[in-house]
Structure formats: C-alpha cells, structure tokens
Scaffold this active site. Structure first.
Site, PDB file in Angstrom:
ATOM      1  NE  ARG A  13       5.950  -1.654  -3.709  1.00  0.00           N
ATOM      2  CZ  ARG A  13       5.635  -0.381  -3.905  1.00  0.00           C
ATOM      3  NH1 ARG A  13       5.390   0.062  -5.122  1.00  0.00           N
ATOM      4  NH2 ARG A  13       5.584   0.478  -2.892  1.00  0.00           N
ATOM      5  CB  ALA A  36       3.335  -0.096  -0.019  1.00  0.00           C
ATOM      6  CB  SER A  37       8.479   1.081   2.557  1.00  0.00           C
ATOM      7  OG  SER A  37       8.024   1.077   3.889  1.00  0.00           O
ATOM      8  CB  VAL A  38      10.429   4.171  -1.229  1.00  0.00           C
ATOM      9  CG1 VAL A  38      11.197   4.338  -2.535  1.00  0.00           C
ATOM     10  CG2 VAL A  38       9.620   5.429  -0.917  1.00  0.00           C
TER      11      VAL A  38
END
Length: 399
Positions: A37, A71-73
């Site tokens: 990530r 950026a999503s959880v």
C-alpha cells in the site's frame, strides 16, 4: 536500539488487524499481504500507510467537507473485495481510480488471464493512479479519465464491477456493461444512509446477496440527495432524497418553540453494539426516513441524537422524531436504552412510529432485507416489498 518495523512487517500487522474486523476470503488476504500500500501513497510515513484509516489524495476544489478522492480504509477495501469475489480470468471495471491500490489488488485477484479497467472523472487522480500502477509493475491495468456514470463500454462486458465512490442510483449505462450473472458491488445511498451492497444480475434485475454499513465520497454527477438546513446558521441539517418533503421553515419553527418529548423503547444495547439496523429496517417500510446532522455546537438546541453526525429521523410536515440513546438501568451488558426525541404538532405520533421501528429491529437485530433493483423504465415488475423510486432505477426492500 531496535530497528523500526519494515513495510512488510507493518503490512502483515495491518492485515492481522483487518482480520479481526472483516471476514476475509483467503484470496483477498493473500493479495493484501502481497501488494505494498505504501507504494501508492508517496509522501506519508510507513506507519500512516499501514494504519487502518483513509488517506486523502486530493482535496475538494469546492471546499466541501469531503475530499475529492482518497485511499479507502483498508478494512473497507478488504470487505468490498470479499463481497466482489473476483475469480481468475475475470474482466473487472472499477469506478473511482483513487491511488491505484485497489486496481492492483484486483489485478492480482484476476490473474494474468484477467483484465482490470479503472476509471476516474478527475485527470489528476487518474494520472496519479496510472503513475503509481506503472511504478509498482501493474502496467497492464487500463486506467482512463472518464465519467464513472458512463462506465467503459469499450472493454465490456464485465464479470465484476466495483464502485469505490458513493452512488445514489445505479446508472443506466452500467446495466449493459455487466454480464448476465455478473456481480456489482457499490456503496449505495438511500434515505440518508450508505450500504456496500453485493448485487448479482439476473436479466433486468439486480438481486442483493448481502450488505454492509460503509461511507464513501459521493460520485460526481448525481444530485438526487439533498441537504436542507433547519436553523439560521445551518448547523442542524437534514439529508434527504429528492421527492421527500422537508419544510425547513416549519421544522425550524417547531425546534425553536417546543421543548419536545422523549419516549423510550424496550430495546437496550451494549457499548460496542451496532444499532444501525434500526435505520435500515425503517427504510423498508417508511418513506419519511431521512438523516439528521447535529454538530456538537448545536446540540444544546435539542436533545442529543444517538449519533450526532448521522442519525435516522422521521419527518412529517412540521414534526420530526429521531433516535436517541439514554444510559439507564443496572444492566452492565446493555447499559444503553434506545428511544425517540420528537418535536412539532405530530411529535407523539412520530415518536411512537419510530419506537415501532426500534422494536421491530429488536426482534431480529442482525437481519438484513432482500434488496432488488430494476431499471426505472423496465417492464419487469418490482416484486414484493417496499419500493423506492429513483431517476434510473427502482429499489425494492423486503424482510
């Protein structure tokens, strides 16, 4: 002196944490442990990249409270990928390119024989995703600057479609781009709430296979959800669907004049126990359900809502009733009691109606409705249940 944890160690630690929150399938766990990530989030620390939290990558140019893209959880990413259930060889459409991280995960799940198309309406966001994917070795992912409501017909049909933006309606263009038996996962908004809904196409009907509570940046171009302020400085607001009648002047007058009433139900909850199912169940029978927002500096004007930034509320003319919590009794397992606070000339009736929704939820707290969606102009009957009509589709809910 001990060395700081490496990216691999932090990534595995994060996925271990996610597994405590979300039921992951083995393939999703595998790819989330593999794809870095941090490679898609330059400019932040490893600790930030591997925290279970969203990261904004572009602010809203109009100054709104939500970013244009983020950026999503990670736990939400894991949940939606598990819902999507990608198979090797799948053709996949992603709406909302974000950082490119989601597309990399999808590419790993689809394998060498699969294909991923990721689109975003914002040029900067699409360019960021393209750049990060190239650097991470995912040059084969197709990234396009494109209005998500149009989809990407040139690479259709798709086995899987994933929306990483909030949708108020299912766009007409998406239907022909999803294969028969294909799966669509999207954060769908109705009556002020958002649920990540898993849908499978059966002809002109999308049928749900599950739904989970979530929150997402709304897609650009859909305006079926409205916001109405109830007081002069706009601190008390109602979020409602188009077609729902909200009389701001009448409601504001009732809030300012009356002390209101409070009625408690027989349902209690523990400190960590979710009660969002009350809202969900109410939407399956009641067209008066909206969302109430009351920030901390306005709570002295009325009884504190159960969740100030997002509480279900019933609205009828000059009256409203919303969910409240009260810590009462000696039950250490479930110390909070659910109830209703109501204002206006129909306060008593609305409060009792909301209590009825709470009690109905209490009988089967984890139950979710069957949700089906048909095109607004389709001749296919909506089927049994409560129908919510939108611009492009009809949503039917039935328990």
């Amino acid at each position: 002196m001990s060395q700081p944890p490496s990216a691999d160690e932090l990534r595995n630690r994060l996925i271990d944490e996610v597994q405590q929150k979300v039921r992951l399938n083995s393939d999703v766990e595998r790819v989330m442990r593999k794809v870095p990530r941090d490679a898609f989030l330059p400019g932040i620390t490893l600790e930030q990249a591997y925290a279970d939290q969203a990261v904004s990558i572009k602010d809203n140019p109009q100054g709104g409270p939500l970013p244009l893209s983020c950026a999503s959880v990670p736990s939400v990413v894991a949940m939606m990928l598990s819902q999507l259930d990608v198979q090797p060889g799948d053709r996949i459409l992603e709406i909302g390119a974000g950082t490119g991280y989601n597309a990399a995960l999808l590419a790993e799940l689809a394998g060498e024989s699969g294909h991923v198309t990721s689109i975003d309406i914002d040029l900067d966001v699409a360019l960021h995703a393209r750049t990060m994917l190239d650097r991470a070795g995912y040059q084969h992912v197709h990234v396009m600057e494109r209005d998500g409501l149009i989809g990407a017909p040139e690479n259709a049909p798709y086995d899987r479609t994933l929306a990483a933006v909030g949708l108020w309606d299912v766009p007409t263009a998406w239907w022909d781009q999803l294969k028969e038996g294909g799966r669509l996962v999207l954060p769908l908004r109705w009556r002020g709430q958002t649920r990540s809904v898993t849908l499978t196409r059966h002809g002109d009907t999308l049928v749900s296979e599950g739904m989970e509570l979530c929150g997402f940046v709304p897609i650009i171009g859909q305006d079926g959800e409205k916001t109405t302020a109830l007081n002069a400085d706009g601190t008390i607001r109602v979020i409602h669907d188009e077609g729902q009648a909200v009389d701001a002047d009448a409601l504001g007058d009732s809030l300012s004049k009356a002390p209101g009433i409070q009625v408690m139900s027989g349902q209690r909850i523990g400190g960590e126990e979710s009660f969002d199912g009350v809202w969900l169940r109410a939407t399956a029978t009641d067209d008066r359900v909206c969302r109430l927002q009351v920030p901390p500096d306005a709570q002295e004007l009325l009884a504190r809502p159960a969740v100030p930034v997002r509480t279900p509320v019933l609205i009828d003319g000059d009256s409203l009733a919303y969910l409240i919590l009260r810590r009462e009794g000696a039950d250490p397992q479930r110390p909070y009691q659910l109830g209703a606070a109501a204002y206006g000339s129909h306060a008593e009736k609305l409060a009792q109606d909301l209590i009825a929704h709470i009690e109905a939820w209490g009988v089967a707290r984890t139950a979710v409705p069957r949700l089906t969606i048909t095109p607004a102009k389709s001749d296919v009957p909506a089927g049994p249940g409560h129908v919510i009509r939108k611009q492009d589709s009809r949503i039917t809910l039935a328990y």
